[in-house]
Design an enzyme around this catalytic site. Structure first.
Site, PDB file in Angstrom:
ATOM      1  N   THR A   1       6.029  -1.586   0.494  1.00  0.00           N
ATOM      2  CA  THR A   1       4.585  -1.969   0.182  1.00  0.00           C
ATOM      3  C   THR A   1       4.148  -1.168  -1.017  1.00  0.00           C
ATOM      4  O   THR A   1       4.475  -0.183  -1.204  1.00  0.00           O
ATOM      5  CB  THR A   1       3.751  -1.757   1.266  1.00  0.00           C
ATOM      6  OG1 THR A   1       3.984  -2.544   2.288  1.00  0.00           O
ATOM      7  CG2 THR A   1       2.297  -1.813   0.837  1.00  0.00           C
TER       8      THR A   1
ATOM      9  N   PHE B   1       1.019   0.284  -3.366  1.00  0.00           N
ATOM     10  CA  PHE B   1      -0.293   0.647  -3.124  1.00  0.00           C
ATOM     11  C   PHE B   1      -0.715   0.852  -4.582  1.00  0.00           C
ATOM     12  O   PHE B   1       0.041   1.385  -5.313  1.00  0.00           O
ATOM     13  CB  PHE B   1      -0.244   1.946  -2.248  1.00  0.00           C
ATOM     14  CG  PHE B   1       0.172   1.718  -0.920  1.00  0.00           C
ATOM     15  CD1 PHE B   1      -0.901   1.414   0.036  1.00  0.00           C
ATOM     16  CD2 PHE B   1       1.396   1.740  -0.434  1.00  0.00           C
ATOM     17  CE1 PHE B   1      -0.386   1.296   1.533  1.00  0.00           C
ATOM     18  CE2 PHE B   1       1.767   1.652   0.669  1.00  0.00           C
ATOM     19  CZ  PHE B   1       0.848   1.323   1.923  1.00  0.00           C
TER      20      PHE B   1
END
Length: 376
Positions: free
Chosen positions: A278, A280
């Protein structure tokens, strides 16, 4: 004629075209000087449409193909005119004032973070800001509000997952709040199925987690016929399961969250793919561009005309820039208009890149420069 003869003929024609193109660009420069003196804009859509329509009429069956070549030529001419006129002055000045040799993580500052302690966003925030106080927020919008109020100069939110795709809420909030991206971090995500002690695998019916985590573990959830229940974030889901004392429900969360909230790990690495990551981003009201910034993010829309998006993308190619992301999102005005979110590799200290963005900022509706930053 054989193939070599045909190619030689093409080379001969190209030799005649090149001087004409150079002459056209020279005259475009003089047009720019005229526009400066008379306060005229670079882009004249009516004039360009008239030229392209005439090309199509004159070229019959080859009209569309030749018009595409002419459109690219006009794009290059406009790029030159913007450079001469000095278009996008506001953006240029903002960028030049934002360059810094300091890191965003230098010094102890408050950082707003979506979720609770030991969540994935918390982990990314602590890696990016190891000496800072983390302020936890329930929702993504609360992170933006914290930064907007000045409670924290930076916020950290997830923006994209390698399995489940973009976090659309985050993009929508970026457009609404007009914040900047000043940093990013790509974190490996390993999801675990966690439950209260005494809970049996066969008794679990519901699994609680953030919608992105549920999507990343969709195959596991389907195989065991669990019902996914949306929760604000993965660590908060673990906290909820712990406090609820439920024995027929579990959380999908990081191992550290399970440990913090006293849950038993029933199964690890339940995500659909092993290399699950992921991204960020670090958001800020203030534009900051670090020395090693190597990625640029934009939001823009285009007019409803044939080839409008194609021509914009061609401008990136002319500048030698590599797009790494292009995604559309509805503007939400009821007319099926779309924002385009774009990431590409580059640094605005490069003159060609700066000139391109300044030109696009003058021409494209809903243009928003999100930032030039480094992804750690």
């Amino acid at each position: 004629m054989d193939l070599l003869d045909l190619r030689n003929k093409i080379d001969e024609i190209d030799g005649r075209i090149i001087p004409l193109l150079l002459e056209r660009m020279e005259i475009s420069g003089k047009v720019a000087e005229y526009k400066v003196k008379n306060g005229l804009p670079v882009l004249n859509e009516a004039r360009e449409k008239e030229i392209l329509d005439n090309v199509k009429k004159k070229c019959a069956d080859q009209g569309d193909a030749v018009a595409t070549v002419f459109a690219a030529t006009m794009e290059a001419s406009r790029e030159l005119q913007h450079r001469i006129i000095g278009g996008g002055r506001d953006l240029r000045e903002a960028v030049l004032a934002a360059f810094t040799k300091e890191k965003i993580s230098s010094g102890a500052v408050s950082v707003a973070c979506a979720g609770v302690s030991e969540g994935n966003t918390d982990k990314a925030a602590r890696i990016l800001f190891p000496d800072s106080e983390i302020k936890y927020c329930s929702r993504f919008e609360d992170v933006f509000e914290a930064v907007n109020r000045g409670d924290a100069p930076f916020g950290v939110i997830p923006i994209e997952n390698s399995t489940a795709g973009s976090v659309h809420e985050a993009y929508d909030l970026m457009m609404r709040y007009k914040f900047y991206v000043v940093g990013a971090y790509s974190l490996e995500i390993n999801h675990c199925l966690c439950a209260n002690h005494g809970a049996r695998y066969e008794d679990i019916h519901k699994v609680y987690s953030h919608p992105q985590a549920l999507a990343q573990c969709s195959e596991f959830i389907k195989n065991f016929d669990f019902t996914g229940v949306n929760y604000s974030n993965t660590a908060a889901a673990a906290k909820y399961i712990s406090e609820s004392k439920k024995k027929d429900a579990a959380a999908i969360c990081p191992r550290d969250a399970a440990k913090k909230y006293g849950l038993k790990v029933l199964k690890t690495n339940i995500q659909n793919i092993s290399n699950n990551r992921t991204r960020f981003i670090v958001i800020s009201k203030r534009l900051i561009i670090e020395d090693k910034a190597d990625k640029i993010s934009l939001i823009f829309s285009v007019s409803h005309t044939t080839g409008s998006l194609y021509r914009v993308l061609g401008r990136f190619s002319m500048a030698g820039l590599n797009l790494t992301k292009l995604e559309s999102r509805p503007i939400g005005n009821g007319d099926f208009d779309y924002y385009f979110y774009t990431d590409f590799l580059g640094n605005l200290k490069d003159e060609k890149t700066m000139d391109l963005l300044c030109a696009l900022s003058c021409e494209l509706p809903n243009f928003k420069f999100l930032g030039n930053y480094h992804e750690y």
